[in-house]
Design an enzyme around this catalytic site. Structure first.
Site, PDB file in Angstrom:
ATOM      1  N   ASP A   1     -13.725 -19.106  12.774  1.00  0.00           N
ATOM      2  CA  ASP A   1     -12.476 -19.580  12.152  1.00  0.00           C
ATOM      3  C   ASP A   1     -12.684 -20.488  10.940  1.00  0.00           C
ATOM      4  O   ASP A   1     -11.800 -21.263  10.586  1.00  0.00           O
ATOM      5  CB  ASP A   1     -11.595 -20.321  13.168  1.00  0.00           C
ATOM      6  CG  ASP A   1     -11.131 -19.408  14.284  1.00  0.00           C
ATOM      7  OD1 ASP A   1     -11.016 -18.189  14.056  1.00  0.00           O
ATOM      8  OD2 ASP A   1     -10.881 -19.917  15.393  1.00  0.00           O
TER       9      ASP A   1
ATOM     10  N   LYS B   1     -13.909 -10.490  20.566  1.00  0.00           N
ATOM     11  CA  LYS B   1     -15.359 -10.710  20.635  1.00  0.00           C
ATOM     12  C   LYS B   1     -15.856 -11.254  19.309  1.00  0.00           C
ATOM     13  O   LYS B   1     -15.248 -10.999  18.262  1.00  0.00           O
ATOM     14  CB  LYS B   1     -16.070  -9.391  20.922  1.00  0.00           C
ATOM     15  CG  LYS B   1     -15.780  -8.869  22.304  1.00  0.00           C
ATOM     16  CD  LYS B   1     -17.021  -8.266  22.889  1.00  0.00           C
ATOM     17  CE  LYS B   1     -16.849  -7.999  24.355  1.00  0.00           C
ATOM     18  NZ  LYS B   1     -18.040  -8.301  25.113  1.00  0.00           N
TER      19      LYS B   1
ATOM     20  N   ILE C   1     -18.026 -11.391  16.074  1.00  0.00           N
ATOM     21  CA  ILE C   1     -18.660 -10.349  15.258  1.00  0.00           C
ATOM     22  C   ILE C   1     -20.132 -10.729  15.050  1.00  0.00           C
ATOM     23  O   ILE C   1     -20.435 -11.827  14.577  1.00  0.00           O
ATOM     24  CB  ILE C   1     -17.943 -10.235  13.882  1.00  0.00           C
ATOM     25  CG1 ILE C   1     -16.475  -9.837  14.087  1.00  0.00           C
ATOM     26  CG2 ILE C   1     -18.632  -9.226  12.976  1.00  0.00           C
ATOM     27  CD1 ILE C   1     -16.255  -8.497  14.751  1.00  0.00           C
TER      28      ILE C   1
ATOM     29  N   GLY D   1      -1.826  -5.135  19.553  1.00  0.00           N
ATOM     30  CA  GLY D   1      -2.005  -4.388  18.304  1.00  0.00           C
ATOM     31  C   GLY D   1      -0.814  -4.436  17.369  1.00  0.00           C
ATOM     32  O   GLY D   1      -0.666  -3.562  16.521  1.00  0.00           O
ATOM     33  N   SER D   2       0.018  -5.488  17.470  1.00  0.00           N
ATOM     34  CA  SER D   2       1.187  -5.507  16.577  1.00  0.00           C
ATOM     35  C   SER D   2       0.749  -5.692  15.121  1.00  0.00           C
ATOM     36  O   SER D   2       1.354  -5.116  14.210  1.00  0.00           O
ATOM     37  CB  SER D   2       2.191  -6.579  16.996  1.00  0.00           C
ATOM     38  OG  SER D   2       1.702  -7.859  16.754  1.00  0.00           O
ATOM     39  N   ASN D   3      -0.309  -6.469  14.887  1.00  0.00           N
ATOM     40  CA  ASN D   3      -0.796  -6.606  13.504  1.00  0.00           C
ATOM     41  C   ASN D   3      -1.320  -5.272  12.987  1.00  0.00           C
ATOM     42  O   ASN D   3      -1.027  -4.872  11.861  1.00  0.00           O
ATOM     43  CB  ASN D   3      -1.890  -7.681  13.426  1.00  0.00           C
ATOM     44  CG  ASN D   3      -1.310  -9.075  13.321  1.00  0.00           C
ATOM     45  OD1 ASN D   3      -0.755  -9.447  12.292  1.00  0.00           O
ATOM     46  ND2 ASN D   3      -1.408  -9.843  14.394  1.00  0.00           N
TER      47      ASN D   3
ATOM     48  N   ASN E   1      -9.833 -11.956   8.881  1.00  0.00           N
ATOM     49  CA  ASN E   1      -9.291 -12.231  10.213  1.00  0.00           C
ATOM     50  C   ASN E   1      -7.918 -12.873  10.053  1.00  0.00           C
ATOM     51  O   ASN E   1      -7.652 -13.544   9.063  1.00  0.00           O
ATOM     52  CB  ASN E   1     -10.225 -13.191  10.960  1.00  0.00           C
ATOM     53  CG  ASN E   1      -9.746 -13.488  12.364  1.00  0.00           C
ATOM     54  OD1 ASN E   1      -9.273 -12.584  13.072  1.00  0.00           O
ATOM     55  ND2 ASN E   1      -9.838 -14.732  12.794  1.00  0.00           N
TER      56      ASN E   1
ATOM     57  N   HIS F   1      -5.451 -15.575  11.978  1.00  0.00           N
ATOM     58  CA  HIS F   1      -5.503 -16.602  13.030  1.00  0.00           C
ATOM     59  C   HIS F   1      -4.122 -17.249  13.161  1.00  0.00           C
ATOM     60  O   HIS F   1      -3.509 -17.600  12.143  1.00  0.00           O
ATOM     61  CB  HIS F   1      -6.570 -17.646  12.693  1.00  0.00           C
ATOM     62  CG  HIS F   1      -6.771 -18.624  13.799  1.00  0.00           C
ATOM     63  ND1 HIS F   1      -7.577 -18.357  14.898  1.00  0.00           N
ATOM     64  CD2 HIS F   1      -6.230 -19.842  14.027  1.00  0.00           C
ATOM     65  CE1 HIS F   1      -7.538 -19.379  15.723  1.00  0.00           C
ATOM     66  NE2 HIS F   1      -6.728 -20.299  15.224  1.00  0.00           N
TER      67      HIS F   1
END
Ligand code: GRF
Length: 204
Positions: free
Chosen positions: A148, A89, A91, A12-14, A105, A107
């Protein structure tokens, strides 16, 4: 004010950086909910400590086409923006359709390189080192039905030294992730992002 729901499965650093940018008034938004599939992850601990609502959704009948659990929870929290921050997961299609161009997102590569099935977390950085890449980076993009592949919002590069291990590359890339994710979110919250077909324009 932009209502933000974050999806995260890992450390969870972002997620933490986004919260920090909001607290520092760099982003005009509010995180109204965290959704995770992993009750023991760092992201959930962080939301507990910071009094951010969270929901664990981990359905073994997970359906990639339609998932009513997400839909119901999101209906209740009414986000204007959904942020995937290390969410492991896929979406489901119904959510992507309802929140079209409202799901971002992050990446850890320069997409389209090292994107798609199998390229997540350390797998990306191991491949970068194995292939002796001299440049890698991070990408923020909108999420569509193809893994992606949605419209790219921001990318930033970083150099890879020949002696860098995958762990070192991961550290370098993570720093960039934190920076460009906040930048993209800030622009979204200021209504500065327009999408023309598949190209994203950030109006300065
Ligand atoms: C990041 O590298 C992100 O790009 C990837 O998963 C990792 C999550 O890291 N999708 P964190 O949980 O935000 O620290």
């Amino acid at each position: 004010m932009t209502r933000i729901v974050v999806f995260a499965s890992g450390s969870g650093s972002n997620f933490q950086k986004i919260k920090e940018s909001i607290d520092n008034n760099q982003i005009n938004g509010k995180i109204v909910l965290l959704i995770s599939n992993n009750p023991n992850c760092g992201a959930v601990k962080f939301s507990e400590l910071n009094n951010i609502d969270f929901k664990i959704i981990n359905d073994y009948r997970y359906n990639e086409k339609k998932n009513n659990q997400y839909e119901l929870v999101l209906e209740k929290y009414r986000p204007n923006l959904i942020l995937l921050a290390g969410f492991m997961k896929k979406i489901p299609h119904n959510i992507i359709r309802i929140y079209k161009n409202k799901i971002m997102n992050i990446h850890p590569s320069l997409l389209p390189k090292y994107g798609g099935k199998g390229y997540y977390g350390m797998n990306v950085h191991k491949s970068v080192v194995q292939n002796r890449e001299r440049i890698t980076g991070a990408t923020v993009h909108f999420v569509d039905d193809n893994y992606d592949k949605g419209p790219i919002i921001i990318q930033e590069k970083v150099g890879v030294d020949s002696s860098d291990s995958p762990d070192i590359v991961s550290e370098k890339v993570l720093k960039i992730e934190h920076k460009i994710y906040s930048k993209a979110i800030k622009a979204f919250c200021l209504n500065k992002i327009t999408i023309d077909k598949d190209s994203v324009i950030i109006n300065e």
